[in-house]
Design an enzyme around this catalytic site. Structure first.
Site, mmCIF file in Angstrom:
data_model
loop_
_atom_site.group_PDB
_atom_site.id
_atom_site.type_symbol
_atom_site.label_atom_id
_atom_site.label_comp_id
_atom_site.label_asym_id
_atom_site.label_seq_id
_atom_site.Cartn_x
_atom_site.Cartn_y
_atom_site.Cartn_z
ATOM 1 N N HIS A 452 11.679 -35.850 111.176
ATOM 2 C CA HIS A 452 10.391 -35.163 111.063
ATOM 3 C C HIS A 452 9.356 -36.073 110.414
ATOM 4 C CE1 HIS A 452 7.872 -31.685 109.248
ATOM 5 N NE2 HIS A 452 7.438 -32.002 110.442
ATOM 6 N N ASN A 502 7.495 -28.335 104.420
ATOM 7 C CA ASN A 502 6.796 -27.135 104.880
ATOM 8 C C ASN A 502 7.323 -25.876 104.199
ATOM 9 O OD1 ASN A 502 5.081 -28.588 106.462
ATOM 10 N ND2 ASN A 502 6.335 -28.395 108.319
HETATM 11 P P1 NAD Z 1 1.304 -33.131 121.979
HETATM 12 O O1 NAD Z 1 0.990 -31.935 122.780
HETATM 13 O O2 NAD Z 1 0.196 -34.002 121.526
HETATM 14 O O3 NAD Z 1 2.302 -34.071 122.784
HETATM 15 C C1 NAD Z 1 3.387 -33.614 123.503
HETATM 16 C C2 NAD Z 1 3.577 -34.543 124.675
HETATM 17 O O4 NAD Z 1 4.838 -34.280 125.258
HETATM 18 C C3 NAD Z 1 2.528 -34.386 125.785
HETATM 19 O O5 NAD Z 1 1.947 -35.641 126.084
HETATM 20 C C4 NAD Z 1 3.335 -33.869 126.959
HETATM 21 O O6 NAD Z 1 2.852 -34.318 128.217
HETATM 22 C C5 NAD Z 1 4.696 -34.423 126.660
HETATM 23 N N1 NAD Z 1 5.784 -33.732 127.338
HETATM 24 C C6 NAD Z 1 5.978 -32.409 127.484
HETATM 25 N N2 NAD Z 1 7.119 -32.176 128.174
HETATM 26 C C7 NAD Z 1 7.641 -33.375 128.488
HETATM 27 C C8 NAD Z 1 8.800 -33.810 129.182
HETATM 28 N N3 NAD Z 1 9.625 -32.927 129.731
HETATM 29 N N4 NAD Z 1 9.036 -35.141 129.275
HETATM 30 C C9 NAD Z 1 8.181 -36.032 128.748
HETATM 31 N N5 NAD Z 1 7.074 -35.672 128.078
HETATM 32 C C10 NAD Z 1 6.801 -34.371 127.938
HETATM 33 O O7 NAD Z 1 2.189 -32.613 120.745
HETATM 34 P P2 NAD Z 1 2.411 -33.290 119.308
HETATM 35 O O8 NAD Z 1 1.425 -32.743 118.353
HETATM 36 O O9 NAD Z 1 2.534 -34.734 119.484
HETATM 37 O O10 NAD Z 1 3.817 -32.677 118.896
HETATM 38 C C11 NAD Z 1 5.031 -33.148 119.434
HETATM 39 C C12 NAD Z 1 6.180 -32.684 118.565
HETATM 40 O O11 NAD Z 1 6.001 -33.176 117.238
HETATM 41 C C13 NAD Z 1 6.330 -31.190 118.431
HETATM 42 O O12 NAD Z 1 7.680 -30.864 118.386
HETATM 43 C C14 NAD Z 1 5.676 -30.891 117.095
HETATM 44 O O13 NAD Z 1 6.163 -29.734 116.482
HETATM 45 C C15 NAD Z 1 6.077 -32.105 116.304
HETATM 46 N N6 NAD Z 1 5.224 -32.412 115.163
HETATM 47 C C16 NAD Z 1 3.873 -32.357 115.253
HETATM 48 C C17 NAD Z 1 3.093 -32.678 114.158
HETATM 49 C C18 NAD Z 1 1.603 -32.636 114.267
HETATM 50 O O14 NAD Z 1 0.931 -32.746 113.224
HETATM 51 N N7 NAD Z 1 1.029 -32.510 115.433
HETATM 52 C C19 NAD Z 1 3.711 -33.071 112.961
HETATM 53 C C20 NAD Z 1 5.101 -33.144 112.895
HETATM 54 C C21 NAD Z 1 5.849 -32.822 114.010
#
Ligand code: NAD
Length: 713
Positions: A452, A502
């Protein structure tokens, strides 16, 4: 084998003095070494066969890492601290007082008392090796450079440049130190000694070290009293704003520099000694030193109980999902870990966008001169991407960062498993889904793990590694070692909702929401938290994280922990209205051109209240901070973190819990469990069962125990 730390050889009038502390991995200035150097310098002073001296280290990667921290921790009074530092000052001054030139030949870390010694020498030659760094990190431990650093550095490199290093406790690479004139010559490690000996010989023959010019701007600001007054005034204001008045060391250092420049070096040294004495036994320094020791021990912790397996080498990384997080993880992995990183997404446009975002991290490092223009293309070449599975067969670690949706993650994990070899660790960057659930249905759940990261990945230092119920120790140690390699402070946490960061934040954020619903102004709430020492208040934090993210996370916490962490309707209403925080230009505050404006009363009204209530700062403080302390205690009771050390470090690095308070568990220990429970009981009576004290706190209130004391037993 000799017990001596110094080896002396004299050839052709040049004494070569090698410092090599027996039985220690690095050189540091201990009581014993001080005596030995002192005696040696006197001997060299009186030896007519010696015309000049070269001081060099016998250790592979350090010149002198600094003073002995253990010695300084054992100090119990300001007078003893002052005495210790006066001894140090005397010794360091001797380098410049033996009537013969002394050249410091620097390779590896040259920090604190080590740099102060080098500054007192006549001339400094350093290697251009990446391991050669020079700095005065003292203020990071709540003390000041007190062996003449506040006197000699400004005289050598100018006041502004010196304050920039001293007040922030900075360490700079040798190349930068050379540009700043801290170092006179920069050479390849293979010729360090030869160049140093040649310089010593030139100096012995009467050659003078050329002084670098300070330029018109330098003179305007530093060469006259009015200019200096302006420089000190600006630095003082900056320090006060940055430290919030919680950290006394930078101001004391500023005072020692100023006093020394106007009254001369002896008076400046006196100021250094007195300030050091006071600070070294102060509470802030004690806390910062504890954090230093905790992070140092954490760096050596493999993440699983002994006997820990060896981590597997990671030379190829794959990141699935080139979105906000995935791209940044790939960028940081390349920049810090020099690992080959391939990102995969569902369409090429997203891949391209992700690669661009990852590249921005490298470009930023180029801009800030962390890497050279030659290193940039080499790092850039490590990044690649696509929509296919090319190269996955040889991947050592996959980090999944697709949408936060269990069904999507299951599908992606099944696809990954079909591609990678049996030795590959498969990690998820989920922030809310239990790793054990993600691992369900996996062919090899033992190599499924949580990694994480926090946003923004290139700035946030913490990484939580989550071991699911079936995760094998080899996968844990591999994820921990990789996280550390890419520059993160890594803690291993249990697979419980919210993990650690969190989880501990949840009731604090929820309580802020409740206060808003009662009509308390968002600015008032934030101010109370900032005054306590948080970098931003909980309301600003919600805006930064995104109200939609807060909403989603609080639903998960509610489901897991019941009404205690019930989400507020106001948050849901804000999401419906598109008030998502900074990213949408409006949240609890308004934003224009990326800058925070005043609070937005319309948002607060969505919570139903807005009565303009203004409870005292103490009431707001108790509700926010005790909710957080209590949750930290409960999570520790459940084994979410392995020790109070891990919990405190993660709170400091994960969400900015004030370092000078040592972390929530240390802070609760300082308050005393009895007082914490008494306050929680009062809050429970006034506000309900959500303030029911954690079992460990109740137990310790009776026994007089502490988290840290209990952990040791
Ligand atoms: P995001 O929407 O910016 O990115 C997700 C990406 O995954 C997109 O580009 C999408 O096209 C791609 N994707 C979806 N399905 C796919 C597949 N089957 N194969 C390949 N690519 C695929 O989301 P994010 O904010 O980067 O979050 C991603 C993960 O990180 C989540 O699990 C989220 O909970 C976690 N996270 C986010 C944060 C934050 O601050 N945004 C912090 C910690 C953890």
């Amino acid at each position: 084998m000799s017990d001596a730390a110094l080896r002396l050889t004299v050839a052709d009038g040049i004494a070569r003095l090698v410092l090599d502390l027996p039985g220690e991995p690095v050189n540091k200035i201990t009581r014993g070494v001080r005596g030995e150097i002192e005696a040696m310098l006197t001997r060299l002073q009186n030896d007519n066969a010696v015309r000049a001296v070269v001081l060099i280290s016998g250790k592979p990667d350090t010149f002198i890492a600094g003073a002995d921290i253990e010695e300084f921790v054992a100090l119990t009074s300001a007078a003893a601290a002052e005495a210790l530092v006066r001894d140090g000052q005397k010794l360091v001054s001797r380098f410049g007082e033996i009537g013969k030139p002394v050249v410091a030949a620097i390779h590896g870390a040259c920090l604190g008392g080590g740099l102060e010694s080098a500054l007192a020498c006549t001339y400094r030659v350093a290697t251009d090796h990446p391991k050669t760094t020079l700095g005065l990190p003292e203020v990071q431990l709540g003390i000041i450079p007190a062996a003449g650093g506040c006197q000699r550095l400004p005289r050598l490199i100018g006041v502004r440049a010196a304050l920039d290093i001293i007040l922030a406790g900075k360490t700079v690479p040798a190349s930068r130190a050379f540009r700043m004139s801290m170092v006179d010559e920069l050479v390849h490690p293979s010729i360090l000694e030869t160049v140093a000996v040649a310089a010593a010989r030139r100096l012995a023959d009467g050659w003078k070290r050329p002084r670098r010019r300070q330029g018109v701007m330098g003179w305007l600001l530093e060469g006259n009293p009015i200019g200096r007054w302006v420089v000190f005034g600006a630095a003082g204001r900056q320090v006060t704003a940055k430290s919030g008045g919680h950290y006394p060391a930078p101001l004391a250092a500023l005072d020692a520099v100023r006093h020394g420049l106007s009254q001369g070096i002896p008076a400046g040294l006196e100021r250094e000694a007195v300030a050091f004495g006071r600070l070294a036994v102060g509470d802030v320094s004690r806390k910062l030193v504890q954090i230093f020791f905790a992070t140092t021990s954490l760096k050596k912790d493999p993440g699983v109980p002994a006997p820990a397996p060896e981590p597997r080498a990671v030379s190829r990384l794959a990141v699935i999902g080139a979105g906000f997080m995935g791209a940044a993880i790939a960028g940081v992995a390349v920049a810090q870990g020099h690992v080959d990183a391939r990102v995969r997404d569902t369409d090429l446009a997203r891949v391209a966008k992700g690669l661009e975002a990852a590249r921005r991290i490298l470009q930023d490092r180029l801009k800030r001169r962390r890497i050279t223009k030659y290193e940039f293309p080499r790092e850039d070449g490590l990044l690649s991407g696509g929509t296919d599975w090319a190269g996955f067969g040889d991947t050592d670690l996959v980090i999944e960062a697709v949408f936060e949706d269990l069904a999507v993650k299951h599908k992606v994990f099944a696809e990954i498993e079909a591609q990678v070899g049996s030795e590959c660790v498969v990690a998820s960057n989920t922030s809310t889904i239990p790793i054990t659930r993600i691992a369900q249905g996996a062919k090899h759940p033992e190599r499924v793990i949580g990694m994480h990261f926090f946003s923004p990945v290139d700035r946030m230092p913490l990484l939580e590694v989550i071991a699911g119920e079936q995760t094998a120790p080899w996968a844990v140690v591999t994820a921990v070692a990789f996280g550390r390699r890419i520059g993160k402070t890594v803690i291993v946490v249990r697979d419980r909702p919210g993990f650690w960061v969190n989880r501990v934040l949840a009731p604090y954020i929820a309580e802020a929401g409740r206060l808003i619903a009662e009509g308390v102004s968002v600015e008032h709430i934030d101010k109370v938290a900032v005054r306590f020492g948080f970098p931003v208040g909980p309301v600003t934090l919600m805006d930064e994280v995104g109200i939609d993210v807060v909403h989603k996370a609080s639903a998960v916490m509610h489901q897991a922990f019941g009404d205690r962490l019930a989400p507020l309707d106001g948050i849901a209403r804000m999401v419906t209205e598109g008030r998502l925080g900074r990213k949408s230009g409006r949240g609890f505050y308004r934003y224009a051109d990326g800058k925070k404006q005043g609070p937005d009363p319309e948002s607060a009204k969505l919570f139903g209240g807005w009565l303009g209530a203004r409870p005292s700062a103490e009431v707001v403080f108790d509700r926010l901070v005790y909710a957080l302390l209590n949750e930290a205690a409960m999570a520790l009771d459940e084994g979410v973190v392995r020790s109070p050390r891990d919990g405190d470090i993660a709170a400091i690095f994960g969400f900015g819990f004030p370092p000078f308070r040592g972390g929530p568990l240390r802070y609760a220990d300082d308050l005393g469990a009895a007082r914490v429970v008494e306050t929680l009981d009062r809050l429970k009576q006034e506000h309900g069962n959500r303030f029911e004290a954690a079992p460990s706190l109740r137990r310790m209130a009776k026994t007089g125990g502490t988290f840290y004391g209990d952990a040791r037993r």
